[in-house]
Design a protein around this motif. Structure first.
Motif, PDB file in Angstrom:
ATOM      1  N   GLU A   3      46.810  37.673  34.189  1.00  0.00           N
ATOM      2  CA  GLU A   3      45.411  37.258  34.109  1.00  0.00           C
ATOM      3  C   GLU A   3      44.747  37.476  35.469  1.00  0.00           C
ATOM      4  O   GLU A   3      45.187  36.935  36.483  1.00  0.00           O
ATOM      5  CB  GLU A   3      45.311  35.788  33.711  1.00  0.00           C
ATOM      6  CG  GLU A   3      43.870  35.323  33.534  1.00  0.00           C
ATOM      7  CD  GLU A   3      43.758  33.908  32.985  1.00  0.00           C
ATOM      8  OE1 GLU A   3      42.689  33.304  33.125  1.00  0.00           O
ATOM      9  OE2 GLU A   3      44.763  33.414  32.419  1.00  0.00           O
ATOM     10  N   ILE A   4      43.693  38.280  35.471  1.00  0.00           N
ATOM     11  CA  ILE A   4      43.008  38.643  36.719  1.00  0.00           C
ATOM     12  C   ILE A   4      41.795  37.742  36.910  1.00  0.00           C
ATOM     13  O   ILE A   4      40.942  37.630  36.022  1.00  0.00           O
ATOM     14  CB  ILE A   4      42.582  40.118  36.703  1.00  0.00           C
ATOM     15  CG1 ILE A   4      43.814  41.017  36.563  1.00  0.00           C
ATOM     16  CG2 ILE A   4      41.814  40.463  37.983  1.00  0.00           C
ATOM     17  CD1 ILE A   4      43.487  42.488  36.440  1.00  0.00           C
ATOM     18  N   ILE A   5      41.711  37.119  38.076  1.00  0.00           N
ATOM     19  CA  ILE A   5      40.570  36.279  38.438  1.00  0.00           C
ATOM     20  C   ILE A   5      39.681  37.087  39.381  1.00  0.00           C
ATOM     21  O   ILE A   5      40.061  37.362  40.525  1.00  0.00           O
ATOM     22  CB  ILE A   5      41.036  34.982  39.122  1.00  0.00           C
ATOM     23  CG1 ILE A   5      42.024  34.233  38.234  1.00  0.00           C
ATOM     24  CG2 ILE A   5      39.841  34.102  39.472  1.00  0.00           C
ATOM     25  CD1 ILE A   5      42.736  33.102  38.942  1.00  0.00           C
ATOM     26  N   ASN A   6      38.531  37.497  38.911  1.00  0.00           N
ATOM     27  CA  ASN A   6      37.624  38.327  39.701  1.00  0.00           C
ATOM     28  C   ASN A   6      36.671  37.439  40.500  1.00  0.00           C
ATOM     29  O   ASN A   6      35.838  36.727  39.915  1.00  0.00           O
ATOM     30  CB  ASN A   6      36.824  39.266  38.792  1.00  0.00           C
ATOM     31  CG  ASN A   6      37.699  40.280  38.098  1.00  0.00           C
ATOM     32  OD1 ASN A   6      38.433  41.026  38.745  1.00  0.00           O
ATOM     33  ND2 ASN A   6      37.652  40.319  36.774  1.00  0.00           N
ATOM     34  N   LEU A   7      36.799  37.463  41.814  1.00  0.00           N
ATOM     35  CA  LEU A   7      35.890  36.702  42.667  1.00  0.00           C
ATOM     36  C   LEU A   7      34.601  37.497  42.868  1.00  0.00           C
ATOM     37  O   LEU A   7      34.640  38.701  43.164  1.00  0.00           O
ATOM     38  CB  LEU A   7      36.532  36.423  44.027  1.00  0.00           C
ATOM     39  CG  LEU A   7      37.865  35.660  44.017  1.00  0.00           C
ATOM     40  CD1 LEU A   7      38.306  35.393  45.456  1.00  0.00           C
ATOM     41  CD2 LEU A   7      37.750  34.350  43.248  1.00  0.00           C
ATOM     42  N   GLU A  11      31.851  34.126  46.244  1.00  0.00           N
ATOM     43  CA  GLU A  11      33.187  33.531  46.328  1.00  0.00           C
ATOM     44  C   GLU A  11      34.058  34.292  47.328  1.00  0.00           C
ATOM     45  O   GLU A  11      34.850  33.688  48.059  1.00  0.00           O
ATOM     46  CB  GLU A  11      33.827  33.530  44.942  1.00  0.00           C
ATOM     47  CG  GLU A  11      33.131  32.594  43.964  1.00  0.00           C
ATOM     48  CD  GLU A  11      33.454  32.901  42.507  1.00  0.00           C
ATOM     49  OE1 GLU A  11      33.145  32.072  41.638  1.00  0.00           O
ATOM     50  OE2 GLU A  11      34.017  33.994  42.240  1.00  0.00           O
ATOM     51  N   ASN A  52      48.379  34.878  47.257  1.00  0.00           N
ATOM     52  CA  ASN A  52      48.027  35.619  46.042  1.00  0.00           C
ATOM     53  C   ASN A  52      49.268  36.207  45.384  1.00  0.00           C
ATOM     54  O   ASN A  52      49.385  36.264  44.160  1.00  0.00           O
ATOM     55  CB  ASN A  52      47.038  36.727  46.390  1.00  0.00           C
ATOM     56  CG  ASN A  52      46.283  37.244  45.181  1.00  0.00           C
ATOM     57  OD1 ASN A  52      46.215  36.585  44.145  1.00  0.00           O
ATOM     58  ND2 ASN A  52      45.704  38.426  45.304  1.00  0.00           N
ATOM     59  N   PHE A  60      49.104  35.194  37.449  1.00  0.00           N
ATOM     60  CA  PHE A  60      47.702  35.181  37.867  1.00  0.00           C
ATOM     61  C   PHE A  60      47.547  36.005  39.147  1.00  0.00           C
ATOM     62  O   PHE A  60      48.474  36.082  39.966  1.00  0.00           O
ATOM     63  CB  PHE A  60      47.214  33.752  38.141  1.00  0.00           C
ATOM     64  CG  PHE A  60      47.281  32.847  36.951  1.00  0.00           C
ATOM     65  CD1 PHE A  60      46.206  32.728  36.092  1.00  0.00           C
ATOM     66  CD2 PHE A  60      48.424  32.104  36.695  1.00  0.00           C
ATOM     67  CE1 PHE A  60      46.261  31.894  34.989  1.00  0.00           C
ATOM     68  CE2 PHE A  60      48.500  31.255  35.602  1.00  0.00           C
ATOM     69  CZ  PHE A  60      47.413  31.158  34.738  1.00  0.00           C
ATOM     70  N   PHE A  62      44.076  37.156  41.972  1.00  0.00           N
ATOM     71  CA  PHE A  62      42.632  37.243  42.183  1.00  0.00           C
ATOM     72  C   PHE A  62      42.283  38.560  42.871  1.00  0.00           C
ATOM     73  O   PHE A  62      43.068  39.106  43.656  1.00  0.00           O
ATOM     74  CB  PHE A  62      42.107  36.047  42.991  1.00  0.00           C
ATOM     75  CG  PHE A  62      42.533  36.003  44.431  1.00  0.00           C
ATOM     76  CD1 PHE A  62      41.893  36.783  45.399  1.00  0.00           C
ATOM     77  CD2 PHE A  62      43.565  35.167  44.842  1.00  0.00           C
ATOM     78  CE1 PHE A  62      42.276  36.738  46.723  1.00  0.00           C
ATOM     79  CE2 PHE A  62      43.956  35.118  46.167  1.00  0.00           C
ATOM     80  CZ  PHE A  62      43.310  35.901  47.100  1.00  0.00           C
TER      81      PHE A  62
END
Length: 396
Positions: A3-7, A11, A52, A60, A62
């Motif tokens: 799951e990629i968290i795009n800042l 942010e 990270n 996960f 980011f």
């Protein structure tokens, strides 16, 4: 499933501030980081990058927005441009020529070295070539481009293997460049050039704290105007078939306008405030760059690649000392150039700029380095590398 968290941009900027403070705190707590010239943005950025990596193990990861990072690089080199005069460019021509020839020699040597080791130990040549100038002098862009070519030649996962070596190069060069430069400066008792690039006029020398906010605002307007003109110039050159990065275009426009201001005396540049903007922008650029390193790519590295990387690292140190430091004058500028060359030789622009920042921040300015590296190491190295790589890849 990863799951990629795009800042987003905001942010990313907020995390960059955290990175900078982490780096400064760690350098205060761990004395050898400051003693051996490890940049704060590198310290904090690598810490966040490894965090990270830890969350990557749990599915996960980011990613950061690159918009502000690119802008900060343009701001920094524009601020450098307003502090350079034409006489420095004339005095730097021989150094420029040595560096340009050195780039060609280094890229040929990197490719010959990895193929020679592959032949000597009967290794997979395509796998060995992921540690060539594709990932060493090439950086991320060329690693992605030529890694894809290696995949077309039946090397499974050639792009990621090349990127993993590039990431390792960025990490190693960022940690080695500062100590290497410190060693040269202290061993040979080198001092920065005491000559001022521009004679200070009355307006420069009488700036007080009370006028700083107003001058900072004016400097911000100046740098925004220069970047706009630089962008237009780059677009015109692109239409003519010449590709020039925006930060190079902005820097060259800044040099021209600053020298015209000195010659005519008709307008004033707020160089102190512009330098303040440049240093701040550089810190943000490095923090965002290093915190975004894909450290999990290290898991792809195999023993073959690691062995050749060690040989490439030794080659780079020899090149930095004999080809750069010795041939470009054995002075302070040569030491800074030599240390910074480790970055573009086995990593990329971010490592070079980090080394420049920490050495000049601690020991004094080296405007020759700031002038030459963007042009030789960042703008000219990639097209030269692509031409040489195309020649070598015909051998497979």
């Amino acid at each position: 499933m990863l799951e990629i968290i795009n800042l987003n941009l905001y942010e990313t900027a907020g995390l960059a501030v955290v990175v900078l403070f982490l780096g400064m705190i760690l350098k205060q707590k761990v004395s050898f980081l400051d003693k051996y010239c490890i940049p704060s943005p590198v310290v904090g950025g690598l810490l966040v990058a490894f965090i990270n990596y830890v969350i990557y193990q749990f599915g996960f990861v980011f990613t950061t927005d690159r918009t502000l990072e690119k802008l900060c690089l343009v701001l920094f080199f524009t601020s450098v441009g307003v502090q350079i005069d034409f006489s420095l460019i004339k005095r730097s021509f021989s150094t420029f020529a040595f560096l340009l020839v050195g780039i060609v020699v280094l890229i040929f040597a990197q490719n010959i070295l990895c193929l020679s080791l592959a032949s000597l130990f009967d290794l997979d040549k395509l796998m060995a070539f992921t540690t060539s100038s594709i990932s060493m002098a090439g950086g991320t862009g060329i690693s992605e481009q030529f890694g894809g070519f290696l995949e077309d030649m039946n090397l499974a996962d050639g792009t990621n293997l090349s990127l993993s070596m590039c990431t390792l190069g960025v990490l190693v060069s960022a940690l080695v460049g500062g100590p290497f430069g410190r060693f040269l400066i202290l061993k040979y008792k080198l001092k920065p050039n005491s000559d001022k690039l521009f004679a200070e006029n009355i307006e420069d020398s009488n700036v007080t704290n009370s006028t700083f906010p107003a001058n900072l605002a004016k400097a911000s307007f100046q740098i925004a105007f220069i970047i706009g003109i630089g962008s237009v110039c780059c677009e015109f050159l692109f239409q003519a078939g010449i590709s020039v990065p925006y930060y190079i275009g902005a820097m060259l426009v800044a040099i021209i306008l600053r020298n015209l201001s000195i010659k005519t005396g008709r307008y004033h540049f707020y160089t102190g405030e512009l330098n303040y903007i440049g240093v701040l922008s550089l810190s943000f650029y490095l923090a965002m760059n290093f915190m975004g390193l894909a450290v999990w790519q290290f898991g792809l590295i195999n023993i073959l690649q690691l062995g050749i990387f060690v040989a490439q690292f030794i080659l780079m140190l020899l090149f930095a000392f004999f080809m750069v430091y010795i041939l470009t004058g054995r002075d302070y500028d040569a030491a800074v150039l030599s240390a910074s060359s480790i970055g573009f030789g086995i990593g990329g622009p971010s490592s070079s700029v980090a080394t420049l920042m920490v050495l000049t921040g601690k020991y004094g300015p080296s405007f020759k380095s700031y002038l030459l590296f963007p042009i030789v190491g960042f703008m000219l190295a990639d097209p030269i590398n692509c031409i040489i790589l195309s020649y070598f890849m015909r051998m497979f």
